[in-house]
Design an enzyme around this catalytic site. Structure first.
Site, PDB file in Angstrom:
ATOM      1  N   TYR A  50       0.881  -1.032  -0.048  1.00  0.00           N
ATOM      2  CA  TYR A  50       0.078   0.231  -0.578  1.00  0.00           C
ATOM      3  C   TYR A  50       1.046   1.291  -0.392  1.00  0.00           C
ATOM      4  CZ  TYR A  50      -3.667  -3.402   1.600  1.00  0.00           C
ATOM      5  OH  TYR A  50      -4.766  -3.882   1.575  1.00  0.00           O
ATOM      6  N   LEU A 192     -18.052  -3.646   1.794  1.00  0.00           N
ATOM      7  CA  LEU A 192     -19.265  -3.007   1.855  1.00  0.00           C
ATOM      8  C   LEU A 192     -18.995  -3.015   0.415  1.00  0.00           C
ATOM      9  CD1 LEU A 192     -18.726  -0.245   3.978  1.00  0.00           C
ATOM     10  CD2 LEU A 192     -20.302  -1.470   4.135  1.00  0.00           C
ATOM     11  N   ILE A 230     -13.443  -4.685   7.758  1.00  0.00           N
ATOM     12  CA  ILE A 230     -12.292  -3.637   7.621  1.00  0.00           C
ATOM     13  C   ILE A 230     -12.434  -2.933   7.060  1.00  0.00           C
ATOM     14  CG2 ILE A 230      -9.478  -4.950   8.882  1.00  0.00           C
ATOM     15  CD1 ILE A 230      -9.425  -5.275   6.311  1.00  0.00           C
ATOM     16  N   ARG A 238     -18.531   9.172   7.071  1.00  0.00           N
ATOM     17  CA  ARG A 238     -17.779   7.849   6.668  1.00  0.00           C
ATOM     18  C   ARG A 238     -17.405   6.605   7.818  1.00  0.00           C
ATOM     19  NH1 ARG A 238     -19.721   5.648   2.287  1.00  0.00           N
ATOM     20  NH2 ARG A 238     -21.333   7.603   1.956  1.00  0.00           N
ATOM     21  N   ASN A 242     -19.422   4.358   9.801  1.00  0.00           N
ATOM     22  CA  ASN A 242     -18.773   2.640   9.414  1.00  0.00           C
ATOM     23  C   ASN A 242     -18.806   2.641  11.416  1.00  0.00           C
ATOM     24  OD1 ASN A 242     -19.609   2.906   6.776  1.00  0.00           O
ATOM     25  ND2 ASN A 242     -16.962   2.828   6.747  1.00  0.00           N
TER      26      ASN A 242
END
Length: 283
Positions: A50, A192, A230, A238, A242
Site C-alpha cells: 500500500y 461494503l 475492515i 463515513r 461505519n
C-alpha cells in the site's frame, strides 16, 4: 483492548471492526488513521504494497499523542508482499515494516498465495519472523480453503486469520468452515462491496427497520458472523457511520435474507495467481 466486540483466536482478542487503508495516499492514511482511533476503532490494517505503512504509524502516534488511545489497545496488521516470499526477502520486509510503522505489528500476513518458492520456505520464514519478535501473530490473505489448510499444516504457529474479499454478494461457506476447523478467523476486505451495497433494496429495507444505512447493516451482518470487517474510507463522516454498528441486532431472518444476496459473479477483486482457484460455491 477495549470492550468492543472481538473474536479470540489462539488467545488473542482481535476487534471485529477495523479500519482499512488500502488505496489511501500517505497524507490521507495518516489523517484517517488518527481520526479512526479518535472515533473508537482499535484495529488498523495496512500492507507493505500500500506504500503507506510509515503514514499509518504516524497516524497512530498522532492519536496516542492526542490522548485518544494507548498502543496496547490497538491491533495493527500488515502484510508481506508476494515478491518477498523467500526466507531472506520475507525477513527483510518484516524488519522494514517494523521500521516504517515504528511499531511491531500484532499480525503479519502473507498477502496472496504464491506457487514459488516452496511453501515450506515461506511458512518457515513467517514463523521465524514471529520467533524473532517482528510480529505477535501470523496469518494469511486471499488463500482458498485447500491452500488455507495446507498452509496451517506447514506452520508451527496458529495462522490466526485469512483476510479475503467478503460481502453480501459473495458466498464464503467453505472458507468459513475451514477457518472454524483450523481454529482461525476470517477477515473481510471490501466488506461494503466497494459501495455497491448502498443501493441494494434488501439492505435498504432492513436498514429502515433499524434506523441504519445499508453499510451499517452489512457491517453488522459480518460482525454477527464473527467475521472481522475492515472497511476503508477517506471521509471522517463515513468512518463515524461505519463505527456506529454496536447498538442494534439483526434477526436470523434478516441475516438469511442478506446471505441470499450472494451471486456467482459477485467477486470484485480477482487477482489470485493462476496456479490457484477460488472455492467453487455454486456447484
Amino acid at each position: 483492548m477495549t470492550d468492543q466486540p472481538a473474536i479470540t483466536v489462539d488467545g488473542h482478542a482481535i476487534p471485529l471492526l477495523g479500519f482499512g487503508t488500502w488505496n489511501l495516499t500517505p497524507e490521507v492514511a495518516r489523517t484517517m488513521v488518527a481520526e479512526a482511533l479518535r472515533i473508537g476503532y482499535r484495529h488498523i490494517d495496512t500492507a507493505w504494497i500500500y506504500h503507506n505503512e510509515a503514514a499509518v504509524g504516524d497516524g497512530i502516534r498522532d492519536a496516542i499523542a492526542a490522548g485518544h488511545v494507548a498502543r496496547e489497545d490497538i491491533w495493527l496488521t500488515t502484510k508481506i508482499w508476494v515478491a518477498h516470499f523467500d526466507r531472506e526477502g520475507l525477513l527483510n520486509q518484516a524488519r522494514e515494516s517494523v521500521a516504517s510503522l515504528g511499531f511491531t505489528p500484532d499480525l503479519l500476513l502473507l498477502h496472496w498465495p504464491k506457487a514459488e518458492p516452496a511453501w515450506e520456505e515461506t511458512l518457515g520464514a513467517l514463523n521465524e519472523a514471529k520467533d524473532l519478535g517482528l510480529t505477535r501473530t501470523i496469518g494469511l490473505s486471499n488463500f482458498p480453503s485447500a491452500e488455507f489448510r495446507k498452509a496451517q499444516s506447514l506452520s508451527k504457529a496458529r495462522l490466526v486469520t485469512n483476510q479475503v474479499e467478503y460481502h453480501p454478494y459473495l458466498k464464503l461457506s467453505k472458507l468459513k468452515a475451514a477457518a472454524k476447523e483450523l481454529g482461525s478467523a476470517i477477515t473481510a476486505w471490501s466488506p461494503l462491496a466497494q459501495g455497491a451495497i448502498a443501493d441494494d433494496p434488501t439492505l435498504i429495507e432492513i436498514g429502515k427497520a433499524h434506523g441504519k444505512t445499508p453499510g451499517q447493516v452489512t457491517l453488522r451482518w459480518l460482525i454477527q458472523q464473527n467475521v472481522i470487517a475492515i472497511p476503508r474510507t477517506s471521509k471522517v463522516s463515513r468512518a463515524e457511520e461505519n463505527f456506529d454498528v454496536f447498538d442494534f441486532q439483526l434477526t436470523e431472518e434478516e441475516v438469511d435474507r442478506i446471505h441470499a444476496l450472494a451471486r456467482p459473479d459477485g467477486r470484485l477483486g480477482d487477482w489470485i495467481d493462476p496456479a490457484f482457484k477460488w472455492d467453487e460455491e455454486w456447484a
